[in-house]
Design a protein around this motif. Structure first.
Motif, PDB file in Angstrom:
ATOM      1  N   SER A 168      38.674  25.901  33.298  1.00  0.00           N
ATOM      2  CA  SER A 168      38.916  26.126  34.726  1.00  0.00           C
ATOM      3  C   SER A 168      38.024  27.242  35.239  1.00  0.00           C
ATOM      4  O   SER A 168      37.592  28.112  34.473  1.00  0.00           O
ATOM      5  N   THR A 202      38.075  29.862  38.685  1.00  0.00           N
ATOM      6  CA  THR A 202      38.777  30.326  39.882  1.00  0.00           C
ATOM      7  C   THR A 202      37.919  31.365  40.585  1.00  0.00           C
ATOM      8  O   THR A 202      37.393  32.279  39.946  1.00  0.00           O
ATOM      9  N   THR A 203      37.757  31.226  41.910  1.00  0.00           N
ATOM     10  CA  THR A 203      36.966  32.179  42.668  1.00  0.00           C
ATOM     11  C   THR A 203      37.767  33.439  42.949  1.00  0.00           C
ATOM     12  O   THR A 203      38.974  33.507  42.696  1.00  0.00           O
ATOM     13  N   ASP A 240      38.735  34.420  45.677  1.00  0.00           N
ATOM     14  CA  ASP A 240      39.740  34.118  46.696  1.00  0.00           C
ATOM     15  C   ASP A 240      40.865  33.245  46.169  1.00  0.00           C
ATOM     16  O   ASP A 240      41.737  32.819  46.929  1.00  0.00           O
ATOM     17  N   GLY A 241      40.834  32.940  44.874  1.00  0.00           N
ATOM     18  CA  GLY A 241      41.887  32.125  44.293  1.00  0.00           C
ATOM     19  C   GLY A 241      41.644  30.634  44.371  1.00  0.00           C
ATOM     20  O   GLY A 241      42.509  29.840  43.979  1.00  0.00           O
ATOM     21  N   GLU A 242      40.473  30.224  44.855  1.00  0.00           N
ATOM     22  CA  GLU A 242      40.163  28.799  44.947  1.00  0.00           C
ATOM     23  C   GLU A 242      39.808  28.254  43.575  1.00  0.00           C
ATOM     24  O   GLU A 242      39.040  28.854  42.829  1.00  0.00           O
ATOM     25  N   LYS A 243      40.362  27.089  43.259  1.00  0.00           N
ATOM     26  CA  LYS A 243      40.059  26.422  41.995  1.00  0.00           C
ATOM     27  C   LYS A 243      38.863  25.496  42.187  1.00  0.00           C
ATOM     28  O   LYS A 243      38.874  24.633  43.068  1.00  0.00           O
ATOM     29  N   LEU A 244      37.831  25.687  41.392  1.00  0.00           N
ATOM     30  CA  LEU A 244      36.663  24.824  41.460  1.00  0.00           C
ATOM     31  C   LEU A 244      36.812  23.650  40.506  1.00  0.00           C
ATOM     32  O   LEU A 244      37.462  23.761  39.463  1.00  0.00           O
ATOM     33  N   ASP A 245      36.224  22.529  40.863  1.00  0.00           N
ATOM     34  CA  ASP A 245      36.180  21.405  39.936  1.00  0.00           C
ATOM     35  C   ASP A 245      35.288  21.778  38.754  1.00  0.00           C
ATOM     36  O   ASP A 245      34.256  22.428  38.926  1.00  0.00           O
TER      37      ASP A 245
END
Length: 753
Positions: A559, A561-562, A564-569
């Motif tokens: 995984s 995670t940025t 900002d808490g965004e999950k990237l593919d």
């Protein structure tokens, strides 16, 4: 106006809510009043600049209205599968924190020394400009500036946007009136949009504090090994004082200068009423109290010898379209950082890999080893290590010996010896060849000719021959015995019989490719391991046997995670059937025999089903063991990464070896690495089939491995046993190649184990 303390207030407007036009008028009014006031503050030679076109109202209006504020570059944290930290990597050491997580002393100190009227003025401090102009005129030089905190923040945004581009950084910091005017217009916008509290928060997170520390949190950790929220008065004053000149006031290089600057900040805070004078005096009397933390940036700092895996993760990120459409997009995102990357690395497996390597091969040995462990069915890379550590020093390297060249590995990979033979066996079984198939398998024979390839035929134009390790190895043999003893002439006969194309096709379906990315050679010597391949590729290919014939591509990232808490593919494994379950079960049976009663006995695991294959190349320049259990597969290579070092009469790990074989050195490394990695984990059985041993015309008990005799000639091993070439014949270029020195694959292979 009532005086506002420098640490208080939460102003939300620019100059009490004045408009952009009013702010521009104020700015231009001061400029016209003083001629080139701002140039006089920023530059000694004001008269030479004057107000150019950008100083006019029209020029001011032409500047784009919106300041682009790129996300602040931060450190990226790379974790193992359980969340343990492997390493942090960054282009700029920064951790963004909210203002509430910054010590009140720090907030007051930075305002006091950099912009005491921060909460009283708008984007432009008119009083400050006039004061600085007067002071500079008296001194005859530039002794005082008048940039507000907001202006400084805007300049830092320009620098941040420039990234690591030296030309763009120079443009962002050049001392010209045009840049100053641009900076001021954006400062007006920022004041109106963000407000004082957010501006202060952004400034504390963006500014440079020296010693590779960007932002107050990184600086606090660097100089005091604590969070910014825990800074004491004197510590905050020291950091605030550094900002004006990080090199001059660097406490690590000039303690006295830094102390004087800290005390200046403390006195300024007392003068403004931020702290009582007595408290400031006590703080002045204290030592700097540094508790320095060494920057830990990059894969070179990785825990448990995982530096090469860390670098592999970086390569995956920079090359996979999942993280950006173009190489430039991916590089920019990596440099931006702020990511949390959870990987597939298993801490237990990685530690076991390192322990096994340390127990068998030394860093300063003439040869090295590389070990890679993967999980069948998922492609997850569980462990990756080598005896030459990640680094720049003696007997260190940045070349990842476990992977392909494109992923940071050696130029070509390494010749794999007899570990390639199972691919030939699998292709034959898949094509319908019975395990009882017998070939005469003499000790020595010419390469059969012609042999069918994918695009024609291979012919033995030069009379090339192949032979077994010892004179005792004389057929006929069936597939099971030939596999256990690694009979060269048997497998050359087999690939010549079924054709080369079925072998290369099946191997490619199992993910097998050359370390430099080229196709496998269409030559019968392929079955003896003439191709140069990486350990990761071999481990993952053998995992196909453990997984019932289904191949899964390797993966290293679970995984991302940025900040900002965004999950990237993230890239997922891709699985496809490479052979039937029956064929895979047949190979499991054959390769289990190798570790039970063949050349790989020293690699056998206690209390677990395991299977594998040994390999030793011509002149013993490389030795291998590749094997698996139902839940883990691994490959071990031993050899010289940069030169052709024959492993005869050699010390490895402090132990003398007359001749190195795959079963004798790589085998025990594999056994110990796998044993530790699998400790406490389930021990399922391999899926096998029943294979009958055909009756022989005569017994050959003298050929069977005897206790303690597995590493000696006569057990099917094959390093260095090629016959003397016929007159006028020469080995093809790179015949013994495959190491990092840049050798191509030879024309017909070598003796193998």
């Amino acid at each position: 106006m009532t005086k506002t303390r420098s640490g208080g207030g939460t102003g939300t407007g620019a100059g009490g809510g004045s408009t952009t036009t009013q702010q521009a008028a104020k700015f231009l009014g001061v400029s016209m009043l003083a001629g080139a006031v701002l140039a006089g503050i920023a530059l000694p030679a004001a008269g030479a600049l004057g107000l150019a076109a950008k100083g006019s109202v029209e020029g001011f209006a032409e500047i784009p209205a919106n300041l682009k504020r790129p996300p602040l570059s931060q450190k990226t944290t790379i974790l193992d599968a359980e969340g343990g930290q492997i390493a942090t990597v960054y282009s700029r050491n920064r951790t963004v924190v909210p203002l509430k997580d910054v010590s009140p002393y720090m907030r007051k100190a930075i305002v006091a020394i950099e912009d005491a009227r921060f909460y009283e003025h708008g984007a432009v401090d008119l009083k400050g400009i006039l004061r600085a102009l007067n002071k500079n005129a008296q001194d005859g030089g530039v002794s005082e500036g008048a940039s507000t905190l907001t202006q400084q923040y805007v300049k830092n945004v320009f620098v941040e946007e420039a990234g690591n581009d030296a030309d763009k950084v120079a443009q962002a910091t050049q001392q010209t009136l045009g840049r100053k005017i641009k900076e001021l217009k954006y400062a007006i916008q920022v004041e109106e949009e963000l407000g004082k509290r957010t501006i202060l928060e952004n400034y504390l997170n963006i500014t440079f504090f020296g010693q590779q520390a960007y932002g107050v949190e990184a600086a606090s950790q660097r100089y005091f090994s604590k969070s910014a929220k825990d800074l004491k008065l004197e510590e905050a004053a020291l950091l605030a004082g550094i900002v004006q000149s990080p090199s001059r006031y660097d406490p690590l290089n000039d303690e006295q200068e830094a102390t004087e600057r800290r005390n200046t900040v403390l006195q300024r805070m007392a003068d403004l009423g931020d702290v009582p004078q007595a408290q400031a005096d006590r703080a002045k009397a204290r030592p700097l109290g540094l508790n320095v933390s060494k920057p830990r940036n990059g894969c070179i700092t990785a825990e448990s010898g995982a530096g090469f895996f860390c670098d592999y993760v970086r390569k995956v990120f920079l090359q996979d379209p999942a993280f950006g459409r173009t190489q430039e997009d991916r590089s920019k995102r990596w440099d931006q950082g702020g990511l949390t990357i959870r990987t597939t690395l298993d801490d237990q497996a990685q530690q076991s890999v390192q322990d096994s390597i340390a127990g068998h091969v030394r860093q300063d040995d003439k040869v090295a080893t590389a070990v890679t462990l993967v999980e069948p069915g998922t492609g997850r890379i569980l462990g990756m290590g080598q005896s030459r550590p990640y680094g720049f020093g003696e007997n260190e390297t940045q070349i990842n010996l476990s992977v392909d060249y494109a992923m940071g590995g050696s130029n070509y990979g390494f010749q794999v010896g007899s570990t390639f033979k199972p691919f030939t066996a699998a292709a034959a079984v898949e094509k319908g060849t019975p395990t009882s198939q017998s070939y005469p398998s003499p000790n020595k024979m010419p390469y059969p000719s012609p042999v069918q390839t994918c695009n024609g035929t291979w012919t033995n134009d030069r009379g090339e021959t192949v032979q077994n390790e010892t004179e005792k190895e004389i057929g006929p043999y069936s597939l099971k015995e030939a596999t256990a003893k690694s009979i060269n002439t048997y497998f050359v006969a087999m690939i010549s019989d079924i054709g080369i194309c079925p072998v290369t096709t099946l191997a490619q379906n199992m993910g097998v490719r050359m370390g430099h990315g080229k196709d496998l050679p269409q030559e019968p010597s392929l079955t003896l391991g003439s191709a140069t391949i990486s350990p990761l590729t071999m481990a993952n290919a053998y995992a196909t046997f453990a997984n019932g014939g289904t191949y899964c591509t390797p993966v290293a990232i679970d995984s991302v995670t940025t900040a900002d808490g965004e999950k990237l593919d993230v890239p997922k494994t891709s699985c496809k059937r490479a052979m039937s379950e029956k064929t895979a079960g047949t190979l499991n049976t054959l390769l289990r025999g190798v570790v039970e009663d063949g050349t790989g006995k020293q690699a056998g695991l206690a209390g677990r089903d395991s299977a594998g294959k040994t390999g030793t190349t011509d002149n013993r320049v490389a030795a291998w063991f590749v094997g698996y259990t139902p839940n883990m597969a691994g490959a071990v290579w031993v050899g010289s990464p940069t030169t052709r070092v024959p492993m005869e009469n050699i010390y490895i790990g402090g132990r003398y070896h007359e001749k190195v074989f795959g079963g004798g050195v790589p085998g025990p490394i594999w056994r110990d690495a796998m044993s530790g990695a699998l400790a406490g984990k389930p021990a399922p059985n391999l899926s096998t089939v029943k294979i009958e041993d055909p009756k022989r015309d005569k017994p050959r008990e003298e050929e069977r491995p005897q206790p303690g005799d597995d590493d000696k000639p006569g057990n099917g091993n094959g390093g260095g046993a090629f016959p003397t070439p016929t007159p006028g014949f020469s080995f093809p270029p790179g015949f013994i190649g495959g190491n990092d020195g840049g050798f191509e694959t030879g024309g017909f292979g070598q003796g193998n184990e």
